[in-house]
Design an enzyme around this catalytic site. Structure first.
Site, PDB file in Angstrom:
ATOM      1  N   TYR A   1       0.833  -1.213   0.000  1.00  0.00           N
ATOM      2  CA  TYR A   1       0.000   0.000   0.000  1.00  0.00           C
ATOM      3  C   TYR A   1       0.864   1.260   0.000  1.00  0.00           C
ATOM      4  O   TYR A   1       0.419   2.315   0.409  1.00  0.00           O
ATOM      5  CB  TYR A   1      -0.929   0.010   1.215  1.00  0.00           C
ATOM      6  CG  TYR A   1      -2.020  -1.030   1.144  1.00  0.00           C
ATOM      7  CD1 TYR A   1      -1.703  -2.383   1.161  1.00  0.00           C
ATOM      8  CD2 TYR A   1      -3.354  -0.666   1.057  1.00  0.00           C
ATOM      9  CE1 TYR A   1      -2.685  -3.348   1.098  1.00  0.00           C
ATOM     10  CE2 TYR A   1      -4.348  -1.628   0.993  1.00  0.00           C
ATOM     11  CZ  TYR A   1      -4.003  -2.965   1.007  1.00  0.00           C
ATOM     12  OH  TYR A   1      -4.981  -3.922   0.949  1.00  0.00           O
TER      13      TYR A   1
ATOM     14  N   LYS B   1       5.605 -14.143   4.086  1.00  0.00           N
ATOM     15  CA  LYS B   1       5.823 -15.080   2.974  1.00  0.00           C
ATOM     16  C   LYS B   1       7.315 -15.036   2.635  1.00  0.00           C
ATOM     17  O   LYS B   1       7.712 -14.800   1.485  1.00  0.00           O
ATOM     18  CB  LYS B   1       4.933 -14.651   1.784  1.00  0.00           C
ATOM     19  CG  LYS B   1       4.852 -15.656   0.658  1.00  0.00           C
ATOM     20  CD  LYS B   1       4.070 -16.905   0.993  1.00  0.00           C
ATOM     21  CE  LYS B   1       4.111 -17.886  -0.162  1.00  0.00           C
ATOM     22  NZ  LYS B   1       3.516 -19.193   0.167  1.00  0.00           N
TER      23      LYS B   1
ATOM     24  N   ASP C   1      -0.208 -18.288   3.586  1.00  0.00           N
ATOM     25  CA  ASP C   1      -1.163 -19.282   3.073  1.00  0.00           C
ATOM     26  C   ASP C   1      -1.546 -20.282   4.175  1.00  0.00           C
ATOM     27  O   ASP C   1      -2.723 -20.625   4.350  1.00  0.00           O
ATOM     28  CB  ASP C   1      -0.625 -19.990   1.818  1.00  0.00           C
ATOM     29  CG  ASP C   1       0.845 -20.358   1.928  1.00  0.00           C
ATOM     30  OD1 ASP C   1       1.505 -19.938   2.892  1.00  0.00           O
ATOM     31  OD2 ASP C   1       1.337 -21.085   1.039  1.00  0.00           O
TER      32      ASP C   1
ATOM     33  N   ASP D   1      -4.793  -6.955   5.805  1.00  0.00           N
ATOM     34  CA  ASP D   1      -6.083  -6.557   5.244  1.00  0.00           C
ATOM     35  C   ASP D   1      -6.928  -7.801   4.965  1.00  0.00           C
ATOM     36  O   ASP D   1      -8.100  -7.901   5.350  1.00  0.00           O
ATOM     37  CB  ASP D   1      -5.814  -5.777   3.943  1.00  0.00           C
ATOM     38  CG  ASP D   1      -7.059  -5.080   3.433  1.00  0.00           C
ATOM     39  OD1 ASP D   1      -8.048  -5.009   4.175  1.00  0.00           O
ATOM     40  OD2 ASP D   1      -7.026  -4.616   2.280  1.00  0.00           O
TER      41      ASP D   1
ATOM     42  N   ASP E   1     -10.383  -9.519   7.254  1.00  0.00           N
ATOM     43  CA  ASP E   1     -11.732  -9.830   6.769  1.00  0.00           C
ATOM     44  C   ASP E   1     -12.048 -11.308   6.941  1.00  0.00           C
ATOM     45  O   ASP E   1     -13.200 -11.677   7.197  1.00  0.00           O
ATOM     46  CB  ASP E   1     -11.901  -9.399   5.300  1.00  0.00           C
ATOM     47  CG  ASP E   1     -12.317  -7.936   5.213  1.00  0.00           C
ATOM     48  OD1 ASP E   1     -12.021  -7.188   6.184  1.00  0.00           O
ATOM     49  OD2 ASP E   1     -12.941  -7.529   4.218  1.00  0.00           O
TER      50      ASP E   1
END
Ligand code: ATP
Length: 333
Positions: free
Chosen positions: A121, A167, A200, A224, A228
């Site tokens: 971002y 990651k 993951d 982010d 959710d």
């Protein structure tokens, strides 16, 4: 007496804000409110989604309560501008299951600490001959700062474990820096367990054994997405609160948006906004008040009688808020 900037915003924002402020009237702590504008209605009146005055007011007060804004495509996002201006580098999202609400699990209680200023971002995107590239910025400073916040938060709230999500097997340099920062900072907190997962695997564990998490710390985009996913594990949008915190300021807002489809009907669930006020009390170190308000909210949800239609009831926004206020007041007698 705390001075609080109140930004009701658009759609159901003003409705849930009115409800939360009514509940806070029952607090032992005193507040003085300064109302400020942001959002689409503000744009129509002033030509900007976030006037400078709103930013300077928010900078000067002890904390900010934010309702919700409608962001029209092409307009500058008022809330993103405000988060940047106040240097709110942490996005904090508690994921808790509450008795009486529809939740995939009934014993979830963890917090996601998301880095809010860099990662994917960073806003640095460039056209290339055949497409475009986006720059994923990870710095040692920001990584250490967010990890330290996560460990401090764990210590303050007596959480036993902090999990880093990254990651680093693929994003060797950027997430290598993040992972190193995590273990470096964590070594200052010997009483707190540390672990790390690839994003993951973490996404899978969140749905197979969410009870195992206490505090998750991660970079911007992963945070982010996992936030959710977390919201989906427990009662849905009407219940989830969030905090945006920096060195000098804190802004507290429901995760849901302005919900134009139900605005003006008086049926918006005020819980997320009230839980946001609860997070504000924690931020102001009014821990006792925060626990009482949380208990009042939990009891209303558990009884399930005076709750809004999305929770299976038939109460209006203000009827539900009044019930929470009544219980909060009783705890404060
Ligand atoms: P925005 O453009 O402001 O994000 P939106 O409608 O796209 O608005 P949300 O406001 O998050 O996104 O709403 C998504 C759905 O959830 C809508 O159907 C809305 O009615 C419902 N919803 C959101 N918040 C609440 C709430 N507090 N109480 C009841 N329903 C809600």
């Amino acid at each position: 007496m705390y001075k609080i900037t109140v930004i009701p915003g658009d759609g159901i924002g003003p409705e849930v804000m009115k409800a939360a402020l009514a509940v806070l009237e029952a607090s032992n702590v005193e507040f003085e409110y300064v109302t400020a504008r942001a959002g689409n209605e503000c744009f129509k009146r002033t030509g900007t989604t976030i006037p400078d005055e709103t930013i300077s007011t928010a900078k000067k007060t002890d904390a900010t309560l934010f309702g919700a804004v409608t962001t029209v495509p092409g307009q500058k996002s008022g809330i993103i501008t405000l988060r940047r201006a106040l240097e709110l580098y942490v996005n904090l999202r508690p994921v808790k299951s509450y008795e009486g609400t529809q939740s995939l699990f009934d014993d979830v209680n963890f917090v996601i600490v998301r880095e809010n200023t860099e990662g994917l971002y960073s806003g640095i995107e460039e056209d290339t001959e055949d497409g475009a590239t986006a720059l994923r910025v990870i710095t040692r400073n920001a990584s250490e700062r967010i990890c330290r916040f996560a460990f401090e938060y764990a210590r303050k709230t007596s959480k036993k474990k902090v999990t880093a999500v990254h990651k680093a097997n693929v994003l060797k340099k950027t997430d290598g820096i993040f992972k190193e920062a995590f273990y470096r900072v964590g070594s200052d907190y010997p009483e707190i367990k540390m672990e790390d997962f690839y994003v993951d695997a973490a996404a899978m564990y969140l749905v197979t054994r969410p009870q195992d998490f206490d505090v998750i710390v991660t970079t911007n985009l992963f945070g982010d997405i996992l936030s959710d996913e977390g919201a989906g594990l427990v009662g849905g949008l009407g219940l989830i609160a969030s905090a945006n915190v920096g060195e000098k300021n804190g802004l507290f807002e429901p995760v849901h948006g302005s919900a134009p489809d139900i605005a003006g009907k008086g049926i918006a669930n005020p819980s997320a906004m009230i839980f946001s006020a609860c997070m504000m009390l924690d931020y102001l170190e009014e821990y006792e008040e925060a626990r009482k308000l949380e208990k009042a909210m939990k009891d209303v949800l558990k009884e399930g009688k005076i709750v809004t239609p999305d929770l299976g009831g038939s109460a209006s926004t203000m009827e539900m808020a009044d019930e929470v206020k009544r219980k909060f007041k009783a705890l404060n007698m």
